[in-house]
Design a protein around this motif. Structure first.
Motif, PDB file in Angstrom:
ATOM      1  N   SER A 166      23.767  32.930  34.632  1.00  0.00           N
ATOM      2  CA  SER A 166      24.852  33.101  33.676  1.00  0.00           C
ATOM      3  C   SER A 166      24.369  32.890  32.244  1.00  0.00           C
ATOM      4  CB  SER A 166      25.986  32.114  33.986  1.00  0.00           C
ATOM      5  OG  SER A 166      27.037  32.253  33.049  1.00  0.00           O
ATOM      6  N   GLY A 167      24.719  33.850  31.381  1.00  0.00           N
ATOM      7  CA  GLY A 167      24.345  33.739  29.977  1.00  0.00           C
ATOM      8  C   GLY A 167      22.984  34.317  29.651  1.00  0.00           C
ATOM      9  N   GLN A 168      22.220  34.725  30.681  1.00  0.00           N
ATOM     10  CA  GLN A 168      20.898  35.332  30.485  1.00  0.00           C
ATOM     11  C   GLN A 168      20.999  36.841  30.743  1.00  0.00           C
ATOM     12  OE1 GLN A 168      18.085  33.581  29.452  1.00  0.00           O
ATOM     13  NE2 GLN A 168      19.524  31.881  29.205  1.00  0.00           N
ATOM     14  N   PHE A 169      20.424  37.635  29.844  1.00  0.00           N
ATOM     15  CA  PHE A 169      20.530  39.085  29.966  1.00  0.00           C
ATOM     16  C   PHE A 169      19.156  39.720  30.169  1.00  0.00           C
ATOM     17  CE2 PHE A 169      24.534  37.863  28.294  1.00  0.00           C
ATOM     18  CZ  PHE A 169      25.440  38.827  28.707  1.00  0.00           C
ATOM     19  N   GLU A 170      19.172  40.895  30.769  1.00  0.00           N
ATOM     20  CA  GLU A 170      17.925  41.584  31.116  1.00  0.00           C
ATOM     21  C   GLU A 170      18.117  43.090  31.034  1.00  0.00           C
ATOM     22  OE1 GLU A 170      17.348  40.156  35.099  1.00  0.00           O
ATOM     23  OE2 GLU A 170      18.818  41.556  35.962  1.00  0.00           O
ATOM     24  N   ASN A 188      28.542  34.772  24.596  1.00  0.00           N
ATOM     25  CA  ASN A 188      29.350  33.588  24.917  1.00  0.00           C
ATOM     26  C   ASN A 188      30.299  33.823  26.079  1.00  0.00           C
ATOM     27  OD1 ASN A 188      31.286  35.254  23.842  1.00  0.00           O
ATOM     28  ND2 ASN A 188      31.765  33.970  22.061  1.00  0.00           N
ATOM     29  N   GLY A 189      30.086  34.884  26.830  1.00  0.00           N
ATOM     30  CA  GLY A 189      30.988  35.208  27.941  1.00  0.00           C
ATOM     31  C   GLY A 189      30.875  34.268  29.116  1.00  0.00           C
ATOM     32  N   LYS A 190      29.726  33.585  29.252  1.00  0.00           N
ATOM     33  CA  LYS A 190      29.523  32.600  30.324  1.00  0.00           C
ATOM     34  C   LYS A 190      29.823  33.168  31.710  1.00  0.00           C
ATOM     35  CE  LYS A 190      30.590  28.796  27.165  1.00  0.00           C
ATOM     36  NZ  LYS A 190      31.456  27.625  26.877  1.00  0.00           N
ATOM     37  N   GLY A 191      29.284  34.353  31.973  1.00  0.00           N
ATOM     38  CA  GLY A 191      29.412  34.941  33.311  1.00  0.00           C
ATOM     39  C   GLY A 191      30.576  35.883  33.474  1.00  0.00           C
ATOM     40  N   THR A 192      31.495  35.916  32.515  1.00  0.00           N
ATOM     41  CA  THR A 192      32.667  36.803  32.651  1.00  0.00           C
ATOM     42  C   THR A 192      32.456  38.146  31.934  1.00  0.00           C
ATOM     43  OG1 THR A 192      33.717  35.888  30.667  1.00  0.00           O
ATOM     44  CG2 THR A 192      34.196  34.805  32.774  1.00  0.00           C
ATOM     45  N   GLU A 193      31.463  38.219  31.080  1.00  0.00           N
ATOM     46  CA  GLU A 193      31.165  39.452  30.337  1.00  0.00           C
ATOM     47  C   GLU A 193      29.722  39.851  30.636  1.00  0.00           C
ATOM     48  OE1 GLU A 193      34.147  38.777  26.535  1.00  0.00           O
ATOM     49  OE2 GLU A 193      32.083  38.049  26.401  1.00  0.00           O
ATOM     50  N   LYS A 194      29.575  40.762  31.568  1.00  0.00           N
ATOM     51  CA  LYS A 194      28.249  41.063  32.119  1.00  0.00           C
ATOM     52  C   LYS A 194      27.557  42.266  31.481  1.00  0.00           C
ATOM     53  CE  LYS A 194      29.250  38.993  36.608  1.00  0.00           C
ATOM     54  NZ  LYS A 194      28.290  37.882  36.405  1.00  0.00           N
ATOM     55  N   CYS A 195      28.242  42.968  30.574  1.00  0.00           N
ATOM     56  CA  CYS A 195      27.634  44.113  29.895  1.00  0.00           C
ATOM     57  C   CYS A 195      27.452  43.807  28.412  1.00  0.00           C
ATOM     58  CB  CYS A 195      28.500  45.362  30.084  1.00  0.00           C
ATOM     59  SG  CYS A 195      28.490  45.979  31.782  1.00  0.00           S
ATOM     60  N   VAL A 196      26.777  44.694  27.709  1.00  0.00           N
ATOM     61  CA  VAL A 196      26.491  44.474  26.293  1.00  0.00           C
ATOM     62  C   VAL A 196      26.898  45.712  25.498  1.00  0.00           C
ATOM     63  CG1 VAL A 196      24.676  44.029  24.588  1.00  0.00           C
ATOM     64  CG2 VAL A 196      24.577  42.937  26.839  1.00  0.00           C
ATOM     65  N   ASP A 206      28.215  40.493  24.122  1.00  0.00           N
ATOM     66  CA  ASP A 206      28.440  40.639  25.561  1.00  0.00           C
ATOM     67  C   ASP A 206      29.907  40.966  25.791  1.00  0.00           C
ATOM     68  OD1 ASP A 206      29.138  38.072  24.691  1.00  0.00           O
ATOM     69  OD2 ASP A 206      28.791  37.156  26.658  1.00  0.00           O
ATOM     70  N   ARG A 207      30.145  41.866  26.751  1.00  0.00           N
ATOM     71  CA  ARG A 207      31.496  42.409  26.917  1.00  0.00           C
ATOM     72  C   ARG A 207      31.734  42.756  28.378  1.00  0.00           C
ATOM     73  NH1 ARG A 207      35.853  41.614  23.759  1.00  0.00           N
ATOM     74  NH2 ARG A 207      37.102  43.469  23.418  1.00  0.00           N
ATOM     75  N   LYS A 208      32.999  42.846  28.773  1.00  0.00           N
ATOM     76  CA  LYS A 208      33.325  43.272  30.133  1.00  0.00           C
ATOM     77  C   LYS A 208      32.911  44.728  30.331  1.00  0.00           C
ATOM     78  CE  LYS A 208      37.133  40.034  30.893  1.00  0.00           C
ATOM     79  NZ  LYS A 208      38.575  39.864  31.232  1.00  0.00           N
ATOM     80  N   CYS A 209      32.636  45.073  31.563  1.00  0.00           N
ATOM     81  CA  CYS A 209      32.052  46.391  31.860  1.00  0.00           C
ATOM     82  C   CYS A 209      33.094  47.482  32.128  1.00  0.00           C
ATOM     83  CB  CYS A 209      31.128  46.281  33.067  1.00  0.00           C
ATOM     84  SG  CYS A 209      29.785  45.093  32.859  1.00  0.00           S
ATOM     85  N   ASN A 210      34.374  47.106  32.162  1.00  0.00           N
ATOM     86  CA  ASN A 210      35.396  48.097  32.512  1.00  0.00           C
ATOM     87  C   ASN A 210      36.087  48.708  31.288  1.00  0.00           C
ATOM     88  OD1 ASN A 210      36.756  45.815  31.732  1.00  0.00           O
ATOM     89  ND2 ASN A 210      38.226  45.826  33.428  1.00  0.00           N
TER      90      ASN A 210
END
Length: 219
Positions: A166-170, A188-196, A206-210
Motif C-alpha cells: 500500500s502506498g508504493q507504485f510501480e 495519499n490514497g493508502k490503498g484505496t486509489e490504485k491508479c495514477v 493517485d486516483r481510483k481506476c473507475n
C-alpha cells in the motif's frame, strides 16, 4: 546450298588453323585430332545446345524472404536494421490509428485521440493499437505527455499502478519507478486509489481506476 553444320565446321577450322600456328594455350595440337571425328569432338562444346556453359549449372541455395518479400541477408547487422525498420513501421501504424495529437520524446511516440475512459479500458485501447498507456520515465517524457494533457485540457491516466504494498507504485510490468513527479502530499490514497493520473500542470496524483480520464498511449 551449304548446310548449317558444314558452315560451322568451316568457320571453326578457319579459327583453329591460325590459332594453332600461333600456339594458342589451352587448345590441343591438330596432329592429335585424327580426322573429322577429332574435329567434331573438339567442336562439341560449341555445337552443344548448352553452349557456352557445356556443363549443368550447380543448384543455387533457396533464398528465404523477410519483410515484404525482401531477402534475408546472412549479415546479422542488416537483419537487425530490417527488424528495427519493421518495429518503427508498426509503431507508426498504431499512432496513425488514433488520428489525434502526437508528440515525441526520445525514442517514444506519444499520441491521443482525445477520448476518455476508465483505466482498464484506456489500457486496452492502447494495447490494441500496439502500444501501452503513456508512462513517463524522465522529465522529457513527462513534458511530452503534459503537452497533450494541456491541448485537451483534461487529466490523463498514466501507465502506473499501485503495487501489493500500500502506498508504493510501480510500472505496469512490475518494475519499481525510477522517476516520479508527485503533487504535494501525494500519493495519499493508502490503498484505496490504485491508479495514477496527471494533472494539467504535469504533477501526478493517485486516483481510483473507475473514473473517466483522457487516454494517452505511447509507442
Amino acid at each position: 546450298m551449304m548446310s548449317y553444320s558444314f558452315c560451322m565446321l568451316t568457320a571453326a577450322a578457319a579459327l583453329l588453323v591460325p590459332c594453332h600456328a600461333l600456339s594458342c594455350p589451352g587448345l590441343p595440337e591438330l596432329s592429335d585430332i585424327p580426322g573429322l571425328g577429332g574435329l567434331l569432338r573438339l567442336l562439341k562444346p560449341i555445337l552443344s545446345p548448352k553452349w557456352p556453359f557445356g556443363r549443368e549449372r550447380l543448384p543455387e541455395p533457396p533464398l528465404t524472404t523477410g519483410l515484404q518479400g525482401l531477402p534475408i541477408s546472412p549479415d546479422t547487422e542488416f537483419s537487425d536494421v530490417l527488424e528495427n525498420f519493421r518495429q518503427r513501421l508498426s509503431r507508426l501504424e498504431g499512432v496513425l490509428t488514433l488520428k489525434g495529437k502526437i508528440a515525441k520524446a526520445g525514442e517514444k511516440i506519444i499520441a491521443s485521440n482525445g477520448k476518455k475512459a476508465d483505466f482498464s479500458s484506456a489500457l486496452e485501447s492502447c494495447e490494441k493499437t500496439g502500444g501501452t498507456l503513456a508512462t513517463p520515465m524522465n522529465k522529457e517524457e513527462n513534458r511530452a505527455i503534459l503537452g497533450i494533457v494541456e491541448q485537451y485540457n483534461s487529466y490523463a491516466y498514466l501507465g502506473i499502478k499501485e503495487s501489493e504494498t500500500s502506498g508504493q507504485f510501480e510500472y505496469m510490468n512490475g518494475m519499481p519507478l525510477n522517476y516520479t513527479n508527485w503533487h504535494q502530499y501525494e500519493p495519499n490514497g493508502k490503498g484505496t486509489e490504485k491508479c495514477v493520473e496527471m494533472y494539467t500542470n504535469g504533477n501526478w496524483n493517485d486516483r481510483k481506476c473507475n473514473l473517466y480520464r483522457l487516454t494517452i498511449c505511447e509507442f
